[in-house]
Write a protein that holds these residues in place. Structure first.
Motif, mmCIF file in Angstrom:
data_model
loop_
_atom_site.group_PDB
_atom_site.id
_atom_site.type_symbol
_atom_site.label_atom_id
_atom_site.label_comp_id
_atom_site.label_asym_id
_atom_site.label_seq_id
_atom_site.Cartn_x
_atom_site.Cartn_y
_atom_site.Cartn_z
ATOM 1 N N GLN A 205 0.846 -1.200 0.000
ATOM 2 C CA GLN A 205 0.000 0.000 0.000
ATOM 3 C C GLN A 205 0.876 1.242 0.000
ATOM 4 O OE1 GLN A 205 -3.501 0.738 0.253
ATOM 5 N NE2 GLN A 205 -3.839 -1.350 -0.439
ATOM 6 N N GLY A 206 1.955 1.221 0.791
ATOM 7 C CA GLY A 206 2.864 2.358 0.875
ATOM 8 C C GLY A 206 3.593 2.627 -0.431
ATOM 9 N N LEU A 207 3.966 1.554 -1.136
ATOM 10 C CA LEU A 207 4.681 1.712 -2.405
ATOM 11 C C LEU A 207 3.822 2.375 -3.473
ATOM 12 C CD1 LEU A 207 6.636 -1.665 -2.731
ATOM 13 C CD2 LEU A 207 7.548 0.571 -2.101
ATOM 14 N N GLY A 208 2.501 2.239 -3.332
ATOM 15 C CA GLY A 208 1.605 2.826 -4.324
ATOM 16 C C GLY A 208 1.338 4.307 -4.120
ATOM 17 N N GLN A 209 1.839 4.900 -3.011
ATOM 18 C CA GLN A 209 1.609 6.315 -2.731
ATOM 19 C C GLN A 209 2.512 7.198 -3.600
ATOM 20 O OE1 GLN A 209 -0.915 7.148 -0.569
ATOM 21 N NE2 GLN A 209 -1.217 4.932 -0.488
ATOM 22 N N THR A 210 2.072 8.425 -3.797
ATOM 23 C CA THR A 210 2.862 9.373 -4.592
ATOM 24 C C THR A 210 4.183 9.691 -3.903
ATOM 25 O OG1 THR A 210 0.818 10.353 -5.430
ATOM 26 C CG2 THR A 210 2.830 11.626 -5.718
ATOM 27 N N HIS A 211 4.126 9.913 -2.587
ATOM 28 C CA HIS A 211 5.332 10.211 -1.809
ATOM 29 C C HIS A 211 5.615 9.015 -0.898
ATOM 30 C CE1 HIS A 211 5.225 14.316 -3.278
ATOM 31 N NE2 HIS A 211 3.955 14.391 -2.919
ATOM 32 N N ILE A 212 6.681 8.290 -1.189
ATOM 33 C CA ILE A 212 6.998 7.064 -0.464
ATOM 34 C C ILE A 212 7.997 7.366 0.649
ATOM 35 C CG2 ILE A 212 7.959 4.728 -0.678
ATOM 36 C CD1 ILE A 212 7.231 4.878 -3.674
ATOM 37 N N ASN A 213 7.696 6.872 1.841
ATOM 38 C CA ASN A 213 8.651 6.949 2.948
ATOM 39 C C ASN A 213 9.530 5.697 2.866
ATOM 40 O OD1 ASN A 213 9.985 6.851 5.474
ATOM 41 N ND2 ASN A 213 8.354 8.071 6.425
ATOM 42 N N TRP A 214 10.719 5.858 2.271
ATOM 43 C CA TRP A 214 11.566 4.691 2.000
ATOM 44 C C TRP A 214 12.079 4.036 3.274
ATOM 45 C CZ3 TRP A 214 11.232 2.406 -2.415
ATOM 46 C CH2 TRP A 214 10.915 3.134 -3.557
ATOM 47 N N LEU A 215 12.283 4.823 4.337
ATOM 48 C CA LEU A 215 12.734 4.243 5.608
ATOM 49 C C LEU A 215 11.676 3.301 6.178
ATOM 50 C CD1 LEU A 215 14.737 4.043 7.958
ATOM 51 C CD2 LEU A 215 13.668 6.101 8.949
ATOM 52 N N VAL A 216 10.430 3.778 6.176
ATOM 53 C CA VAL A 216 9.320 2.941 6.670
ATOM 54 C C VAL A 216 9.177 1.699 5.793
ATOM 55 C CG1 VAL A 216 6.819 2.836 7.019
ATOM 56 C CG2 VAL A 216 8.088 4.876 7.705
ATOM 57 N N SER A 217 9.284 1.869 4.479
ATOM 58 C CA SER A 217 9.158 0.727 3.552
ATOM 59 C C SER A 217 10.253 -0.305 3.787
ATOM 60 C CB SER A 217 9.194 1.210 2.103
ATOM 61 O OG SER A 217 8.078 2.016 1.812
ATOM 62 N N MET A 218 11.481 0.147 4.056
ATOM 63 C CA MET A 218 12.587 -0.782 4.317
ATOM 64 C C MET A 218 12.355 -1.554 5.625
ATOM 65 S SD MET A 218 14.699 -1.022 1.905
ATOM 66 C CE MET A 218 15.901 -1.984 2.831
ATOM 67 N N ILE A 219 11.848 -0.849 6.632
ATOM 68 C CA ILE A 219 11.542 -1.511 7.910
ATOM 69 C C ILE A 219 10.463 -2.568 7.698
ATOM 70 C CG2 ILE A 219 10.545 -1.176 10.210
ATOM 71 C CD1 ILE A 219 11.892 1.616 10.198
ATOM 72 N N GLU A 220 9.429 -2.217 6.914
ATOM 73 C CA GLU A 220 8.345 -3.165 6.628
ATOM 74 C C GLU A 220 8.860 -4.357 5.827
ATOM 75 O OE1 GLU A 220 4.652 0.078 6.519
ATOM 76 O OE2 GLU A 220 5.651 -0.548 4.664
#
Length: 477
Positions: A205-220
């Protein structure tokens, strides 16, 4: 079966009826900042609960789990209707999702219990009819309710339907007494699976956003990888695992689940990007653009009636490979299409998609139920439902990421055009652009569309390769 048809309509129309009503709901409840959670929460709780319900349906029976799902869904609908702020609505949608997580897979399981393999094709096709009607009527019904009544009735309409189904099931559905499983419940597996699915869904869901929080995505991502290991270890140690990993040793079963997962990803791709393409490039209205996907559910339900004849004559891969290949060929022009690409072709491609998915995914359901032991029938049905949900969620995130990267990459060639301008232009109602700027914006948006459908073609290749790896050449009897 009447109760099953109504409950299928009730849960599937819920995902389409709200699309028309959502702008009004967001406006009245001042919920623009968290509007995505109205959809995401329902999706999350449905996906998280589906495999758990499937397992308990095998342990204690279909009827009690189905009743629990109906009660939760109906109660959630009632609370959604009474919601006076956006956070109450989101909580109530979560409750609805917990109910839908039981209803959707167990309808397939009950059909498998009630009808022999030879007669099951027709009943699944009839059940698809309820889904097809909901896909067509949902947006129209949502608009009518909002215009003539108010948005609360978008949810209240489910309450009498839910009560009617509940009464019918309580009185009319008599299930054979199931031997109670004495093995302990796999609480470790349930907990690990719940966390794993939660992180997978949040990640994509996060990857599909216009502005991605890469730190949060890496943790996930790290958490997801770790939870995969924990889950597999828990399932190997469990006496009665929530998902018996031995089911996936059956290659036919695994191929059916993965095929449904990947094709569901393709489905969400065309459902999301066809209307956007028509609005942005052809300046079609939202209602006209939405019609581009309607041939799919209509031809899906028509095509599903032919599955019985096909499965009795050919092995699964002999059916899947040519149909999916034809569908893929119709998608090839989308990676080259310009502004002069015929608009009617979107309707043709949507119709071909409906025929292909109507045959293939219905076949996936039947075959995956047939090749597992009877005691795992509920689990098999839930795996197919979960696979389709995950396929759509993962694909939404991946396509969103690809689309955003392509747009931002193309924007580097146009110093005067900002991302906010592209966002403004995609809405067909915004027509105050100079012709030269419109031409540039069309080029930018088409680059994103081409990238998305190139990814779709890669998925097609994977699906075809997956089915080619199936060594079974015999008809499944």
């Amino acid at each position: 079966m009447v109760a099953i048809f109504i409950s299928t309509f009730m849960t599937s129309v819920e995902t389409t009826i709200i699309t028309t009503a959502l702008p009004t709901i967001i406006s009245r409840l001042n919920g623009l900042s968290v509007q995505s959670w109205v959809f995401s929460t329902y999706l999350l709780t449905t996906a998280l609960s589906t495999p758990i319900y499937g397992k308990f349906a095998d342990r204690i029976g279909r009827k009690p789990i189905y009743i629990i799902g109906l009660i939760l869904f109906t109660l959630g609908s009632l609370l959604c209707g009474f919601a006076d702020n956006i956070y109450v609505l989101i909580f109530s949608r979560a409750l609805q999702g917990l109910g839908a997580g039981a209803i959707m897979p167990i309808t397939f399981t009950i059909i498998a219990d009630l009808f022999t393999y030879e007669n099951r094709f027709f009943m699944l096709a009839l059940n698809n009819t309820a889904w097809g009607i909901s896909a067509l009527l949902g947006p129209l019904l949502g608009g009518f309710i909002v215009d003539r009544l108010n948005w609360h009735w978008v949810f209240f309409i489910n309450v009498p339907l839910g009560v009617a189904v509940l009464v019918t099931i309580l009185i009319g559905y008599h299930e054979n007494v199931r031997t109670n499983v004495k093995k302990p419940v796999d609480f470790k597996g349930i907990f690990a699976l719940t966390l794993l699915l939660l992180f997978v869904l949040l990640l994509f869901q996060g990857l599909g956003q216009t502005h991605i929080n890469w730190l949060v995505s890496m943790i996930e991502l790290i958490a997801t990888v770790g939870l995969i290991g924990i889950f597999f270890r828990a399932e190997k140690q469990a006496e009665d695992p929530i998902i018996p990993l031995t089911l996936f040793k059956n290659k036919i079963f695994t191929i059916q689940i993965l095929t449904a997962l990947l094709l569901s990803g393709i489905q969400i791709g065309f459902q999301t990007y066809f209307p956007m393409w028509l609005q942005a490039i052809y300046r079609a209205s939202a209602s006209v653009a939405g019609l581009a996907v309607t041939p799919s559910p209509v031809l899906w339900l028509v095509a599903s009636f032919f599955v019985g004849t096909l499965v009795k004559r050919w092995a699964p891969k002999r059916i899947a490979i040519p149909i999916i290949t034809i569908q893929a060929l119709f998608y090839v022009p989308l990676i080259f299409a310009g502004t002069s690409f015929p608009q009617f072709m979107f309707y043709v491609i949507a119709g071909i998609t409906g025929i292909s998915l109507g045959i293939t995914i219905t076949m996936n359901t039947l075959i995956s139920q047939r090749v597992v032991p009877e005691q795992n029938l509920g689990t098999a049905s839930s795996m197919l439902t979960l696979g389709r949900t995950l396929g759509q969620t993962i694909a939404t995130g991946i396509f969103g990421l690809i689309f955003n990267i392509a747009i931002n990459t193309k924007l580097k060639n146009y110093a005067v055009i900002k991302l906010s301008t592209v966002n403004h232009y995609i809405n067909a109602g915004n027509k105050t652009m100079p012709s030269a700027v419109s031409t540039d914006l069309n080029t930018i948006i088409l680059s994103g569309m081409h990238a998305v459908f190139f990814a779709v073609l890669i998925i097609f290749v994977v699906v075809i390769g997956l089915n080619l790896s199936d060594r079974n050449t015999d008809v499944i009897k």
